[in-house]
Scaffold this motif. Sequence first.
Motif, PDB file in Angstrom:
ATOM      1  N   ILE A  78       0.836  -1.202   0.000  1.00 47.02           N
ATOM      2  CA  ILE A  78       0.000   0.000   0.000  1.00 47.02           C
ATOM      3  C   ILE A  78       0.870   1.249   0.000  1.00 47.02           C
ATOM      4  O   ILE A  78       0.613   2.215  -0.746  1.00 47.02           O
ATOM      5  CB  ILE A  78      -0.951  -0.018   1.221  1.00 47.02           C
ATOM      6  CG1 ILE A  78      -2.001  -1.128   1.054  1.00 47.02           C
ATOM      7  CG2 ILE A  78      -1.640   1.336   1.383  1.00 47.02           C
ATOM      8  CD1 ILE A  78      -2.801  -1.395   2.317  1.00 47.02           C
ATOM      9  N   ALA A  81       2.352   1.730  -3.358  1.00 53.68           N
ATOM     10  CA  ALA A  81       1.368   2.262  -4.309  1.00 53.68           C
ATOM     11  C   ALA A  81       1.272   3.785  -4.194  1.00 53.68           C
ATOM     12  O   ALA A  81       1.105   4.480  -5.207  1.00 53.68           O
ATOM     13  CB  ALA A  81       0.004   1.619  -4.069  1.00 53.68           C
ATOM     14  N   ASN A 126      -7.402  -0.763   2.650  1.00 59.11           N
ATOM     15  CA  ASN A 126      -6.488  -0.234   1.626  1.00 59.11           C
ATOM     16  C   ASN A 126      -7.151   0.873   0.808  1.00 59.11           C
ATOM     17  O   ASN A 126      -6.481   1.772   0.291  1.00 59.11           O
ATOM     18  CB  ASN A 126      -6.008  -1.356   0.700  1.00 59.11           C
ATOM     19  CG  ASN A 126      -7.137  -1.960  -0.111  1.00 59.11           C
ATOM     20  OD1 ASN A 126      -8.059  -2.557   0.444  1.00 59.11           O
ATOM     21  ND2 ASN A 126      -7.088  -1.810  -1.428  1.00 59.11           N
ATOM     22  N   ASP A 130      -5.703   4.409  -0.740  1.00 58.44           N
ATOM     23  CA  ASP A 130      -5.808   4.650  -2.177  1.00 58.44           C
ATOM     24  C   ASP A 130      -6.604   5.923  -2.453  1.00 58.44           C
ATOM     25  O   ASP A 130      -6.194   6.778  -3.245  1.00 58.44           O
ATOM     26  CB  ASP A 130      -6.501   3.471  -2.865  1.00 58.44           C
ATOM     27  CG  ASP A 130      -5.679   2.201  -2.847  1.00 58.44           C
ATOM     28  OD1 ASP A 130      -4.498   2.261  -2.480  1.00 58.44           O
ATOM     29  OD2 ASP A 130      -6.233   1.134  -3.201  1.00 58.44           O
ATOM     30  N   ALA A 380      -2.601   3.345  -7.813  1.00 60.17           N
ATOM     31  CA  ALA A 380      -3.821   2.891  -7.140  1.00 60.17           C
ATOM     32  C   ALA A 380      -5.036   3.466  -7.861  1.00 60.17           C
ATOM     33  O   ALA A 380      -4.936   4.430  -8.613  1.00 60.17           O
ATOM     34  CB  ALA A 380      -3.807   3.329  -5.680  1.00 60.17           C
ATOM     35  N   GLU A 381      -6.190   2.854  -7.659  1.00 56.08           N
ATOM     36  CA  GLU A 381      -7.411   3.322  -8.315  1.00 56.08           C
ATOM     37  C   GLU A 381      -8.399   3.820  -7.283  1.00 56.08           C
ATOM     38  O   GLU A 381      -8.384   3.398  -6.124  1.00 56.08           O
ATOM     39  CB  GLU A 381      -8.050   2.193  -9.116  1.00 56.08           C
ATOM     40  CG  GLU A 381      -8.586   1.104  -8.215  1.00 56.08           C
ATOM     41  CD  GLU A 381      -9.130  -0.084  -8.965  1.00 56.08           C
ATOM     42  OE1 GLU A 381     -10.028  -0.743  -8.417  1.00 56.08           O
ATOM     43  OE2 GLU A 381      -8.644  -0.372 -10.072  1.00 56.08           O
TER      44      GLU A 381
END
Length: 415
Positions: A78, A81, A126, A130, A380-381
């Motif tokens: 994470i 990311a 997460n 994100d 990340a999305e």
Amino acid sequence: MSEVIAKSKAAKEAATVLNTLTTTQKNEALLLMADALTSEQNRLLAANAEDIERGRAQGTSESLLDRLKLTPQRLAAIADAVREIVELPDPVGEVIAAFDRPNGLSIEQRRVPLGVIGIIYEARPNVTVDAASLCLKTGNAVVLRGGSAALSSNRSIVAVLREALSRSAIPEDALQLIEDSDRKSVDEMLKLNGLLDVIIPRGGASLIQNVVQNATVPVIETGAGICHTYVDESGEYAMAEAIALNAKVQRPSVCNSMETLILHETFARKHFAALADKFREADVALKGCDLARVLVPSIESASAEDYATEYNDYILNVKIVKDLDEALIHIRRFGTQHSECIVTENSANAERFLQEVDAAAVYHNASTRFTDGFEFGFGAEIGISTQKLHSRGPMGLPALTSTKYRIVGSGQIRT
């Protein structure tokens, strides 16, 4: 004043500052956030353990606990990311179009932040990181409302991230967490026109439909994932087996996992028994149509309700069809316009599938598990949109912007 209104107002004020910051200032803040996630690992894991313990006591399924669980490896991923988002181009300020009019006006269309984004989601901590990272990178303040199952984790994560922001140019009030677990807090967010500019729901079908049906704030719908893999008559068995197992088993709790395997009858008669054995070895319970049950009598019967269910679990429907036409009909009836795959060596059938299937992502000879912002190179999305406005598919940084026209003149007036 309610918690929802107070925190949304604070986010609105912070957004005016955030909108003025440079890419360098935003990236510096994100790096501080990433470092904090690793330096405060023990604190975050302890909070997550509270959620896991409470979930087990309440009988939460193992697949949902997997979505909730944090590990040192997952926290490191994470944090990485977030660092990848730092490396991505900042879309804010990008000139999309520039042109001069005959009257001498110079017009530019530039990307700008959306403003304040509300994220309503379930048991995936997460998503907290994100969403925060993507929103802040694009100059948006964010109001998060996670599910009660992850409340301890989310509280700890947001506290750590806000502490990091306090050492940056980004106001810590640009990141807010609604801690009230009552559903009324969600209902209140849905009506906060003027404070929230858009709401993005992430979760199961009931959560998403509640938001879509009741919000007056604009919504970007991230739909449920009833994803299919269709193995055509010419499908190569080893490839089909690998793709189907990956699409179901690699992580069944997520929205891009396969819920129904569609097999051409010719392929099924040759290979379904062997494929069923592979799924049993992976602890996947199979449900099938009448012909599937003739070929493998031990499986359960699949109903129309089953085909319309997003299991997010070790359960798989099997549908056997006579041709591509029947497969397309099934997908149109039960699909959620998320991710669909065809396994075939027939290029004409592949092209027809890719052209005719109405989904955010369509695959030829590859697992649906790739429908993901990270896998698409977006970092990340914020979610996977299954609607057609204003974004579709995995939503990275550009999806969190709007546009503004900048017009420069020399005294022109309209006659």
